[in-house]
Scaffold this active site. Structure first.
Site, PDB file in Angstrom:
ATOM      1  N   SER A 181       0.810  -1.211   0.000  1.00  0.00           N
ATOM      2  CA  SER A 181       0.000   0.000   0.000  1.00  0.00           C
ATOM      3  C   SER A 181       0.853   1.276   0.000  1.00  0.00           C
ATOM      4  CB  SER A 181      -0.958   0.004   1.193  1.00  0.00           C
ATOM      5  OG  SER A 181      -0.233  -0.188   2.396  1.00  0.00           O
ATOM      6  N   ASP A 426      -4.000   6.068  11.484  1.00  0.00           N
ATOM      7  CA  ASP A 426      -3.051   5.548  10.501  1.00  0.00           C
ATOM      8  C   ASP A 426      -1.801   6.419  10.556  1.00  0.00           C
ATOM      9  OD1 ASP A 426      -1.527   4.749   8.375  1.00  0.00           O
ATOM     10  OD2 ASP A 426      -3.080   5.017   6.846  1.00  0.00           O
ATOM     11  N   HIS A 429       0.729   5.269   6.451  1.00  0.00           N
ATOM     12  CA  HIS A 429       0.605   5.871   5.121  1.00  0.00           C
ATOM     13  C   HIS A 429       0.726   7.388   5.231  1.00  0.00           C
ATOM     14  CE1 HIS A 429      -1.457   1.930   4.964  1.00  0.00           C
ATOM     15  NE2 HIS A 429      -0.795   1.846   3.822  1.00  0.00           N
TER      16      HIS A 429
END
Ligand code: NAG
Ligand code: NAG
Length: 449
Positions: A181, A426, A429
């Site tokens: 990702s 998160d 990312h």
């Protein structure tokens, strides 16, 4: 043109046993984000749920364990980059490059973040390809300070991203992002940066979560694709059992979903790392050679560093074997650190609003080892042929940006339930726009050489 695997890369010969203290460090690192990885990587659309694992220590407690005495020394930087760094920003929008002449290769990895008043090239709505979880603007992140920093390498100039220059290079070419990702995050950042000048058409999409996609900038006959391949080699993702998922990783088997497509690709960016921290059972030559985080399976624990090294070395060797005579660039993005602070089970988050100064945040042991592996692999496989391997060495610059992650804004309006609501964060990312756009500034200088 064949490239044989050097003997020293055989898994059986790799020193896997590690001092207890180091091991603990890895585990601390691996377990804390694990619940998030499960959440983000396996189940990205699911409703919030409690972490699968909880541990007491903070993830920032990376010890500075001594480097294993058996580790190889870091070889000198890969040859072949000198003089190839192109000053492409020269005529566009005042992006004057200070390195217009054939300059020595720039070490973009070493530098500092400095304030930058210019607005980003895109926002949360101007680009249709931002994955929901990284669209911090659209999700109501109120602060904007994280958008106004630029990376200043210590000894040279990094030109601002020029969509025109990148599209000129990409004309009649195909650029592929391959990996987990983080690769998708970087690929989408590039698409958004380029979309500020030319509209991409999505021409192909396949797979759950759009794991395989391709866009064409028709104005330029330029193609960008994203391939899902979280470990580069073949993996059989195994169903979760008792909160733990063991991926079966086949070190001697390439992931042909992308490997077989390389012939049609002019440049590839490989970006993997975090998935090697997830519990895995490793196969090589038809047998199980180790596992990571697998006490319940009654197998011997193996450090994931050795496996990461194997996967990267073997992949680059195979690319060289198949494509050594092609004019291609294969860039490998180095490890992008996570920034959880606080206990995972007490809503570990990344709430800083400024970059770190360099002296405030040393690279952790894990991050450093993961980075070093990529630099070594690229150096080891950088041949004299037309195929060019390069490292996109972003670990240090990314390490200094705790402010650039979505944090709670991986989801829209996260504090609707009150300011004290416990929300999933998160800290792995990157918000888009955000620090990951800098990865692509460096990519421009790298591919266009
Ligand atoms: C368009 O780009 C592809 C690479 O994606 C290339 O193979 C093809 O030759 C290009 N077409 C023209 C007309 O140049
Ligand atoms: C675990 O592995 C060892 C050695 O292979 C074996 O002797 C033992 O019986 C195994 N234990 C279980 C519970 O399977």
């Amino acid at each position: 043109m064949g490239t044989n695997f050097p003997q020293s890369h055989h898994l059986q010969n790799t020193p896997f046993s590690l001092p207890r203290k180091q091991f603990l460090t890895y585990i601390l690192y691996a377990l804390l984000p694990l619940a998030l990885f499960h959440y983000l990587l396996f189940n990205p659309l699911a409703a919030p749920k409690p972490p699968l694992l909880a541990r007491e220590a903070a993830p920032s407690q990376h010890g500075h364990a001594p480097v294993n005495a058996l580790e190889e020394q870091l070889p000198p930087p890969p040859p072949g980059r000198g003089g190839e760094v192109l000053a492409l920003g020269e005529t566009q929008g005042g992006d004057v490059s200070a390195s217009g002449s054939a300059s020595p290769a720039c070490d973009y990895s070493d530098g500092e973040w400095v304030p930058d008043g210019r607005p980003p090239l895109y926002d949360g709505t101007s680009c249709g390809t931002i994955k929901d979880g990284q669209n911090c603007m659209a999700h109501g992140r109120p602060d904007t300070g994280y958008l106004h920093w630029r990376w200043r390498p210590r000894r040279c100039h990094l030109p601002a991203f020029s969509p025109e220059a990148f599209l000129r290079w990409l004309r009649n070419r195909h650029l592929a992002f391959v990996g987990d990702s983080m690769a998708r995050n970087q690929g989408e950042s590039l698409l958004c940066l380029l979309a500020s000048r030319s509209r991409p058409d999505l021409v192909y999409r396949d797979g759950e979560e759009n794991k395989f996609r391709r866009w064409v900038f028709r104005e330029y006959n330029a193609t960008v694709s994203i391939f899902w391949s979280p470990l580069l080699v073949r993996v059989v993702e195994k169903a979760e059992q008792d909160g733990v998922r063991h991926n079966n990783v086949f070190l001697d088997s390439f992931d042909e979903r992308w490997m077989s497509q390389l012939g049609a690709v002019d440049a590839a960016v490989l970006s993997v790392g975090h998935w090697f921290l997830i519990p895995g059972v490793y196969h090589d030559g038809g047998r199980v050679v180790g596992c990571h985080d697998c006490a319940d399976l009654n197998l011997t624990e193996t450090a994931f560093f050795g496996v990461f090294k194997e996967a990267v070395h073997r992949t680059l060797a195979e690319v060289a074997r198949r494509h050594g005579a092609d004019r291609k660039v294969v860039a490998v993005t180095t490890f992008s650190p996570a920034h959880f602070e606080g206990d995972w089970d007490k809503a570990g988050a990344c709430s800083r609003r400024h970059p770190y100064r360099e002296d405030e945040k040393e690279l952790g042991y894990t991050e450093n080892e993961m980075r070093k592996t990529v630099l070594e692999a690229v150096a080891a496989h950088a041949g004299d042929g037309p195929l060019r391997f390069a490292a996109l060495d972003v670990t240090k610059l990314a390490n200094l940006r705790p402010d650039g992650h979505p944090g709670p804004y991986m989801r829209s309006d996260p504090f609707a339930g009150g300011a004290d609501a416990r929300v999933q964060n998160d800290c792995v990312h990157w918000c888009m726009p955000g620090p990951i756009d800098t990865f692509n500034e460096i990519l421009l200088q790298t591919v266009a050489g």
